[in-house]
Design an enzyme around this catalytic site. Sequence first.
Site, PDB file in Angstrom:
ATOM      1  N   GLU A 179      -6.408 -10.484  -0.955  1.00 17.25           N
ATOM      2  CA  GLU A 179      -7.109 -10.438  -0.012  1.00 17.25           C
ATOM      3  C   GLU A 179      -8.632 -10.325  -0.466  1.00 17.25           C
ATOM      4  O   GLU A 179      -9.278  -9.519   0.140  1.00 17.25           O
ATOM      5  CB  GLU A 179      -6.720  -9.041   0.670  1.00 17.25           C
ATOM      6  N   GLU A 210       0.764  -1.404   0.150  1.00 14.52           N
ATOM      7  CA  GLU A 210       0.042  -0.010   0.061  1.00 14.52           C
ATOM      8  C   GLU A 210       0.844   1.376  -0.193  1.00 14.52           C
ATOM      9  O   GLU A 210       0.470   2.290   0.742  1.00 14.52           O
ATOM     10  CB  GLU A 210      -0.825   0.054   1.186  1.00 14.52           C
TER      11      GLU A 210
HETATM   12  C1  XIL Z   1      -6.307  -6.316   8.277  1.00 19.93           C
HETATM   13  C2  XIL Z   1      -6.708  -7.628   9.290  1.00 19.93           C
HETATM   14  O1  XIL Z   1      -7.350  -8.145   8.472  1.00 19.93           O
HETATM   15  C3  XIL Z   1      -7.212  -7.117  10.514  1.00 19.93           C
HETATM   16  O2  XIL Z   1      -7.435  -8.247  11.254  1.00 19.93           O
HETATM   17  C4  XIL Z   1      -6.186  -6.294  11.193  1.00 19.93           C
HETATM   18  O3  XIL Z   1      -6.749  -5.921  12.402  1.00 19.93           O
HETATM   19  C5  XIL Z   1      -5.779  -4.997  10.257  1.00 19.93           C
HETATM   20  O4  XIL Z   1      -5.369  -5.404   9.139  1.00 19.93           O
HETATM   21  N1  XIL Z   1      -4.711  -4.729   3.827  1.00 19.93           N
HETATM   22  C6  XIL Z   1      -3.911  -5.483   4.038  1.00 19.93           C
HETATM   23  C7  XIL Z   1      -4.342  -6.305   5.526  1.00 19.93           C
HETATM   24  O5  XIL Z   1      -2.944  -5.547   3.578  1.00 19.93           O
HETATM   25  O6  XIL Z   1      -2.966  -6.431   6.069  1.00 19.93           O
HETATM   26  C8  XIL Z   1      -5.398  -5.878   6.391  1.00 19.93           C
HETATM   27  O7  XIL Z   1      -5.704  -6.625   7.326  1.00 19.93           O
HETATM   28  C9  XIL Z   1      -6.498  -5.286   5.447  1.00 19.93           C
HETATM   29  C10 XIL Z   1      -5.994  -4.510   4.529  1.00 19.93           C
END
Ligand code: XIL
Length: 377
Positions: A282, A174
């Site tokens: 994701e 990101e």
């Molecule tokens: C999120 C997790 O799902 C949560 O449990 C945590 O509290 C915060 O992070 N983008 C990403 C992930 O790259 O690492 C994130 O995961 C969601 C957004």
Amino acid sequence: MWLKMLAARFVGTFLLLGAVGDFRDVEPVTPREDPGAWREPAPGVGLRELGDATGLRIGWAVVPRELRRDAAYRQRVADGHVIVAENAMKWQVIQPAPDRWRFEPGDDLVRFAIAHGQAVRGHTLVWHGGLPTWLREPEEEWTPEALRAVLETYVTTVVGRWRGHIEAWDVVNEAVAGLFRDPLRTTLWRETLGDGYIAETFRLAHAADPGAKLFYNDFRIEAPNRKADRVEALLRGLLADGVPVHGLGLQAHMHFELPDEEALVANLERFAALGLELHLTEIDVAIPGEITVEQRIRQAIAMRRLTRACLRVPACTTMVFWGVDDGRSWVPRFFTGWKAPLLYDSRMERKLSWYGVADALREGRPDRRLPESVLLD
Ligand code: XIL
């Protein structure tokens, strides 16, 4: 059989709603997107087998604690080719204090993967999120030298720890801004080390595990848009400079739209043209407000389109869902009013979205159809 009955009910409602115009924001769906036309896999056939047959890998973001205590969860996670730690390999877990290292949760995951013949994605080395307080709120502001030393120790230690066990690392997560004039996000890393922190981190990771595939990972770049253009420019620059970047992770957190399959394919193809491997890293498709029948269908069609788009682009090898079941998803905790974004419900039953993915897998890549033996009428 069961699926057909269920789908018949959904489709009836679907058509009815279509007729009364309640479904007007759903872009035209094709006849094959009608859940009534989807075929159910034979008993015992899961996504892993369907993925094997079609040459696309399925993965799950996993919580080690849940793996330990929930057999149903373990079983669903085993039905995949790839796992990734939802949080266990983030900086705040691994190095909660400058002199404290915690590898056990990550080790648990790696052990599970080895036991089940799965690959592990490493997530994530450098990100503005998931940082321990000592790093985020230091007593004195970081100097470039001190922060560079911290970064070097971290990447070398963590990547070195699991050297040979992590197939692909999300090295930088990101870093690109979507909304602002400035194409890169302002973070601790960028402010202290300059834009070069991205290339530096890839080089450090490569030195620590030359066999790992190194990915840049970001969200809302699945469809062609300004942010996707910026990511492409960033990647082109890194590749031109000889930085070891091997793949792009497209997070595919879907909260707003039913994705357009053709746009997804076109966008994946332009990244594939850079010579990169592509992973959807994701995936979740959140439902706003009430969970209605039409929302479930919409979600399942979205999941099916994502899967089809990946199947249509040979460089797209892997689809990772950001969690297994709705009950444990991050979505309701982070986005008020949004929920139920995954393939299993909170009782660990398959949802229509699961069947959407399965149907796309069983259709196969354009050049690779599935054997009839894995299907059930
Ligand atoms: C999120 C997790 O799902 C949560 O449990 C945590 O509290 C915060 O992070 N983008 C990403 C992930 O790259 O690492 C994130 O995961 C969601 C957004």
